[in-house]
Design a protein around this motif. Structure first.
Motif, PDB file in Angstrom:
ATOM      1  N   ASN A 252       0.667  -0.814  -0.280  1.00 61.80           N
ATOM      2  CA  ASN A 252       0.423   0.123   0.237  1.00 61.80           C
ATOM      3  C   ASN A 252       0.699   1.243   0.046  1.00 61.80           C
ATOM      4  O   ASN A 252       1.614   1.411   0.331  1.00 61.80           O
ATOM      5  CB  ASN A 252      -0.624  -0.271   1.124  1.00 61.80           C
ATOM      6  CG  ASN A 252      -2.384  -0.770   1.108  1.00 61.80           C
ATOM      7  OD1 ASN A 252      -3.020  -0.511  -0.314  1.00 61.80           O
ATOM      8  ND2 ASN A 252      -2.289  -2.086   2.140  1.00 61.80           N
ATOM      9  N   HIS A 253       0.126   2.610   0.794  1.00 62.62           N
ATOM     10  CA  HIS A 253       0.823   3.846  -0.106  1.00 62.62           C
ATOM     11  C   HIS A 253       0.712   4.410   0.762  1.00 62.62           C
ATOM     12  O   HIS A 253      -0.396   4.596   1.193  1.00 62.62           O
ATOM     13  CB  HIS A 253       0.410   4.440  -1.346  1.00 62.62           C
ATOM     14  CG  HIS A 253       0.894   5.762  -1.339  1.00 62.62           C
ATOM     15  ND1 HIS A 253       1.340   6.919  -2.017  1.00 62.62           N
ATOM     16  CD2 HIS A 253       0.185   6.911  -0.489  1.00 62.62           C
ATOM     17  CE1 HIS A 253       1.476   7.757  -1.958  1.00 62.62           C
ATOM     18  NE2 HIS A 253       0.032   8.402  -0.778  1.00 62.62           N
ATOM     19  N   LEU A 254       1.719   5.194   1.076  1.00 63.30           N
ATOM     20  CA  LEU A 254       1.376   6.205   2.106  1.00 63.30           C
ATOM     21  C   LEU A 254       2.239   7.386   1.658  1.00 63.30           C
ATOM     22  O   LEU A 254       3.553   6.721   1.063  1.00 63.30           O
ATOM     23  CB  LEU A 254       2.056   5.830   3.632  1.00 63.30           C
ATOM     24  CG  LEU A 254       0.658   5.040   4.377  1.00 63.30           C
ATOM     25  CD1 LEU A 254       1.688   4.738   6.020  1.00 63.30           C
ATOM     26  CD2 LEU A 254      -0.414   6.055   4.291  1.00 63.30           C
ATOM     27  N   ALA A 255       2.114   8.883   2.282  1.00 61.89           N
ATOM     28  CA  ALA A 255       2.998   9.961   1.828  1.00 61.89           C
ATOM     29  C   ALA A 255       4.076   9.185   2.513  1.00 61.89           C
ATOM     30  O   ALA A 255       5.141  10.036   2.266  1.00 61.89           O
ATOM     31  CB  ALA A 255       2.123  11.663   2.589  1.00 61.89           C
ATOM     32  N   ASN A 256       3.971   8.968   4.084  1.00 64.60           N
ATOM     33  CA  ASN A 256       5.463   8.815   4.985  1.00 64.60           C
ATOM     34  C   ASN A 256       5.725   7.139   4.549  1.00 64.60           C
ATOM     35  O   ASN A 256       5.316   6.643   5.844  1.00 64.60           O
ATOM     36  CB  ASN A 256       4.228   9.383   6.474  1.00 64.60           C
ATOM     37  CG  ASN A 256       5.909   8.655   7.177  1.00 64.60           C
ATOM     38  OD1 ASN A 256       7.615   9.620   7.154  1.00 64.60           O
ATOM     39  ND2 ASN A 256       6.399   9.085   8.473  1.00 64.60           N
ATOM     40  N   GLN A 288       3.989  12.077  -5.445  1.00 64.70           N
ATOM     41  CA  GLN A 288       3.691  12.820  -4.388  1.00 64.70           C
ATOM     42  C   GLN A 288       2.197  13.117  -5.271  1.00 64.70           C
ATOM     43  O   GLN A 288       1.639  13.944  -5.947  1.00 64.70           O
ATOM     44  CB  GLN A 288       4.081  14.444  -4.195  1.00 64.70           C
ATOM     45  CG  GLN A 288       5.503  14.270  -3.850  1.00 64.70           C
ATOM     46  CD  GLN A 288       6.393  15.460  -4.155  1.00 64.70           C
ATOM     47  OE1 GLN A 288       6.549  15.943  -4.798  1.00 64.70           O
ATOM     48  NE2 GLN A 288       6.791  15.510  -2.900  1.00 64.70           N
ATOM     49  N   MET A 289       1.605  12.666  -4.017  1.00 64.42           N
ATOM     50  CA  MET A 289      -0.363  12.315  -4.824  1.00 64.42           C
ATOM     51  C   MET A 289      -1.327  12.979  -3.727  1.00 64.42           C
ATOM     52  O   MET A 289      -1.309  13.214  -2.310  1.00 64.42           O
ATOM     53  CB  MET A 289      -0.894  10.885  -4.936  1.00 64.42           C
ATOM     54  CG  MET A 289       0.004   9.884  -5.517  1.00 64.42           C
ATOM     55  SD  MET A 289       0.483  10.242  -7.039  1.00 64.42           S
ATOM     56  CE  MET A 289      -1.520   9.867  -7.539  1.00 64.42           C
ATOM     57  N   GLU A 302      -5.790   9.208   2.466  1.00 62.64           N
ATOM     58  CA  GLU A 302      -5.013   9.377   3.800  1.00 62.64           C
ATOM     59  C   GLU A 302      -6.092  10.342   4.497  1.00 62.64           C
ATOM     60  O   GLU A 302      -6.273  11.561   4.357  1.00 62.64           O
ATOM     61  CB  GLU A 302      -3.638   9.522   3.649  1.00 62.64           C
ATOM     62  CG  GLU A 302      -3.074   8.475   3.031  1.00 62.64           C
ATOM     63  CD  GLU A 302      -1.486   8.851   3.350  1.00 62.64           C
ATOM     64  OE1 GLU A 302      -1.072   8.808   4.015  1.00 62.64           O
ATOM     65  OE2 GLU A 302      -0.898   9.572   2.007  1.00 62.64           O
ATOM     66  N   PRO A 303      -5.982  10.246   6.179  1.00 63.11           N
ATOM     67  CA  PRO A 303      -7.125  10.905   6.216  1.00 63.11           C
ATOM     68  C   PRO A 303      -6.471  11.817   6.682  1.00 63.11           C
ATOM     69  O   PRO A 303      -5.250  11.892   7.147  1.00 63.11           O
ATOM     70  CB  PRO A 303      -7.226   9.926   7.431  1.00 63.11           C
ATOM     71  CG  PRO A 303      -7.084   8.667   7.366  1.00 63.11           C
ATOM     72  CD  PRO A 303      -6.781   8.420   5.659  1.00 63.11           C
ATOM     73  N   TYR A 304      -6.679  12.784   7.187  1.00 59.15           N
ATOM     74  CA  TYR A 304      -6.679  14.027   7.598  1.00 59.15           C
ATOM     75  C   TYR A 304      -6.027  14.472   8.636  1.00 59.15           C
ATOM     76  O   TYR A 304      -6.370  13.879   9.886  1.00 59.15           O
ATOM     77  CB  TYR A 304      -7.071  15.442   7.621  1.00 59.15           C
ATOM     78  CG  TYR A 304      -6.622  17.150   7.552  1.00 59.15           C
ATOM     79  CD1 TYR A 304      -5.906  17.354   6.608  1.00 59.15           C
ATOM     80  CD2 TYR A 304      -6.656  17.899   9.040  1.00 59.15           C
ATOM     81  CE1 TYR A 304      -5.460  19.077   7.432  1.00 59.15           C
ATOM     82  CE2 TYR A 304      -6.468  18.942   8.912  1.00 59.15           C
ATOM     83  CZ  TYR A 304      -6.127  19.197   8.443  1.00 59.15           C
ATOM     84  OH  TYR A 304      -4.724  20.456   8.462  1.00 59.15           O
ATOM     85  N   PRO A 305      -4.621  14.440   9.137  1.00 58.67           N
ATOM     86  CA  PRO A 305      -3.747  15.621   8.410  1.00 58.67           C
ATOM     87  C   PRO A 305      -2.641  14.777   7.890  1.00 58.67           C
ATOM     88  O   PRO A 305      -1.496  14.961   7.814  1.00 58.67           O
ATOM     89  CB  PRO A 305      -2.983  16.595   9.419  1.00 58.67           C
ATOM     90  CG  PRO A 305      -3.044  15.984  10.398  1.00 58.67           C
ATOM     91  CD  PRO A 305      -4.161  15.218  10.748  1.00 58.67           C
ATOM     92  N   ASP A 306      -2.718  12.949   7.558  1.00 59.31           N
ATOM     93  CA  ASP A 306      -2.202  12.463   7.349  1.00 59.31           C
ATOM     94  C   ASP A 306      -0.839  12.607   6.153  1.00 59.31           C
ATOM     95  O   ASP A 306       0.635  12.510   6.100  1.00 59.31           O
ATOM     96  CB  ASP A 306      -1.872  11.160   7.194  1.00 59.31           C
ATOM     97  CG  ASP A 306      -2.867  10.429   8.695  1.00 59.31           C
ATOM     98  OD1 ASP A 306      -2.434  11.514   9.768  1.00 59.31           O
ATOM     99  OD2 ASP A 306      -3.211   9.494   8.803  1.00 59.31           O
ATOM    100  N   ASN A 307      -1.981  13.117   5.598  1.00 56.59           N
ATOM    101  CA  ASN A 307      -1.374  13.138   3.457  1.00 56.59           C
ATOM    102  C   ASN A 307      -0.364  14.970   3.471  1.00 56.59           C
ATOM    103  O   ASN A 307      -1.277  15.382   3.361  1.00 56.59           O
ATOM    104  CB  ASN A 307      -1.871  13.048   2.412  1.00 56.59           C
ATOM    105  CG  ASN A 307      -1.947  13.211   1.378  1.00 56.59           C
ATOM    106  OD1 ASN A 307       0.038  12.818   0.994  1.00 56.59           O
ATOM    107  ND2 ASN A 307      -2.498  12.707   0.322  1.00 56.59           N
ATOM    108  N   THR A 308       0.662  14.164   3.718  1.00 54.89           N
ATOM    109  CA  THR A 308       1.505  15.731   3.587  1.00 54.89           C
ATOM    110  C   THR A 308       1.822  16.219   2.434  1.00 54.89           C
ATOM    111  O   THR A 308       2.000  17.230   2.175  1.00 54.89           O
ATOM    112  CB  THR A 308       3.403  15.231   4.195  1.00 54.89           C
ATOM    113  OG1 THR A 308       3.150  14.213   3.911  1.00 54.89           O
ATOM    114  CG2 THR A 308       3.172  15.005   5.628  1.00 54.89           C
ATOM    115  N   ASP A 309       1.108  14.937   1.295  1.00 52.14           N
ATOM    116  CA  ASP A 309       1.182  16.163  -0.386  1.00 52.14           C
ATOM    117  C   ASP A 309      -0.012  16.306  -0.474  1.00 52.14           C
ATOM    118  O   ASP A 309      -0.343  16.178  -1.809  1.00 52.14           O
ATOM    119  CB  ASP A 309       1.751  14.646  -1.008  1.00 52.14           C
ATOM    120  CG  ASP A 309       3.512  14.237  -0.515  1.00 52.14           C
ATOM    121  OD1 ASP A 309       4.227  15.266   0.303  1.00 52.14           O
ATOM    122  OD2 ASP A 309       3.782  12.872  -0.624  1.00 52.14           O
TER     123      ASP A 309
END
Length: 474
Positions: A252-256, A288-289, A302-309
């Motif tokens: 799976n994908h994560l910004a982090n 960076q999505m 990604e739930p706020y605020p996890d997606n830094t992108d």
């Protein structure tokens, strides 16, 4: 292409399904040279996305990971069965194990018909390869297909009822993107794909000659395929076609994220980018999505605020509209249009373009800076600039558009930007306070459907960025 997407299992490719798809898949990996860690367990947790299988390994050996549905965010995934250090090899995928138009059983035909199969998306050859392999009884890919998501349960907004999509995602840009996708899919299928399948009935059964199935496979390729980065000298050439990477599309994908896919001549290597504690899920990155891109292409956010992108868009024409609102006479209106046409000539704006605002920077800094400058400069100065055909001083204005520098912009620029933000906020069906109330009330949030929750996260993240911009321009 994918990221933290939801991946239900596929019913279509394998009649009845295998009693133990993970065991069958791992056995298949060994047969095709995709060697997962010897200590892989089918019972550890993980989460499905793009990312990991392993192939004929060089040294050092890969870290121990597990493929499983247990403990995953959605569908199958991978978790570390022991602590992993940054830089450690997680698995290797030999290029011979990739599924594409170059490795499928009808690769010769697809190559001969390459010119006839050209399309706007560039995906037709791969999609035809998938359509053929799905219904081929002896396809070497059948155990791989068993770990795919269930095609009839994909959660991309393109499968939502139109009314629900527009209601939940109004203002986010997703409904408009989906409508373009659907129109292109129908056109591509009717004009290229179906005629090709009908011309080769021995290779494509009636079972796979379906716009619905093609629609589902487009979404699957959108969420699960990979596209190799081009070298600089290749940038001007036709872009690489996507490929399916068995096992790599399990992550799976994560910004982090904590892993990244690296490309070499003979293989693809998944490498840890940071320490991964034992029992933690391994996450790849799809790039960076922003959340609107994740929901559109992969069916999750990604739930706020996890997606830094995450980003918010201000449509370029919205800035023009804000400029027009500040005019008082017809002559002033005509001058705004003249300035806009000049910006179009400079290729800084377009009728369908958008200025992209991130949490810490403006991603379209040059375009927005130039637009604010041209729309706000005195008429006489604009005439001089136009007479120079857009040439002249290239030096930066005092307003480099990092978020922290926005308060330093000229007052006229800030006012136009503020008015543009206000117009953008009006495009949403709800305001920030309403969305904040839904998110802060856990009991209410829990009662929302999955789609409502995902759409809420998209809207909220965008509005938070826009409201931050609004404060900075005040």
């Amino acid at each position: 292409m994918a990221t933290q997407a939801k991946r239900p299992r596929v019913a279509g490719p394998v009649d009845g399904g295998d009693p133990d798809p993970v065991a069958c898949f791992l056995s298949w990996c060994r047969r095709v040279g995709l060697e997962l860690s010897p200590k892989v367990s089918e019972r550890a947790g993980g989460r499905r996305t793009r990312g990991g299988a392993r192939a004929a390994l060089t040294s050092p050996p890969p870290a121990q990971v597990a493929v499983s549905r247990q403990g995953t965010v959605a569908g199958y995934g991978m978790v570390a069965r022991e602590s992993v250090q940054a830089g450690e090899l997680l698995f290797v995928v030999p290029r011979a194990a990739l599924l594409s138009q170059h490795t499928c059983s009808i690769r010769g035909l697809l190559e001969r018909e390459r010119v006839a199969l050209q399309s706007q998306s560039g995906w037709v050859p791969l999609l035809l390869a998938l359509l053929h392999e799905l219904q081929a009884p002896a396809s070497r890919w059948r155990p791989y297909f068993a770990l795919w998501p269930e095609l009839g349960r994909l959660e991309h907004p393109m499968f939502w009822p139109e009314e629900e999509r527009r209601c939940l995602l109004q203002g986010t840009g997703v409904p408009e993107a989906v409508e373009k996708d659907l129109a292109n899919i129908r056109s591509e299928y009717q004009s290229i794909v179906l005629p090709f399948m009908e011309a080769h009935p021995d290779l494509f059964s009636l079972r796979v000659r379906s716009l619905e199935l093609y629609h589902q496979l487009v979404a699957l390729v959108m969420a699960y395929s990979f596209q190799e980065p081009l070298e600089e000298e290749e940038d001007e050439k036709e872009p690489n076609s996507p490929v399916m990477v068995p096992a790599a599309d399990i992550l799976n994908h994560l910004a982090n994220h904590n892993a990244n896919l690296e490309y070499s001549a003979n293989c693809l290597r998944m490498v840890a980018t940071q320490p991964i504690p034992k029992g933690h899920e391994i996450f790849n990155t799809y790039g960076q999505m922003a959340n609107w891109q994740l929901i559109h292409m992969y069916g999750f956010v990604e739930p706020y605020p996890d997606n830094t992108d995450d980003t918010a868009d201000i449509q370029m024409v919205t800035v023009r509209e804000a400029a027009l609102q500040g005019t008082k006479t017809e002559a002033e209106r005509l001058l705004v249009y003249e300035r806009w046409d000049f910006l179009c000539k400079l290729e800084m704006v377009g009728e369908e373009g958008a200025f992209v605002i991130g949490r810490e920077e403006v991603l379209t800094e040059e375009e927005l800076t130039t637009t604010l400058k041209v729309l706000c400069m005195p008429a006489e100065e604009f005439r001089e600039l136009k007479d120079q055909d857009g040439g002249g001083d290239d030096k930066r204005e005092e307003g480099s558009l990092t978020i922290t520098n926005i308060p330093k912009l000229k007052a006229s620029w800030r006012q136009l930007l503020q008015n543009s933000v206000l117009l953008t906020l009006q495009t949403y069906a709800t305001d920030l306070k309403t969305d904040q109330g839904l998110l802060s009330n856990k009991e209410v949030y829990a009662k929302l459907s999955w789609r409502e929750q995902q759409a809420l996260q998209v809207r909220y993240g965008q509005k938070m960025i826009l409201h931050q911009l609004l404060e900075l321009t005040s």
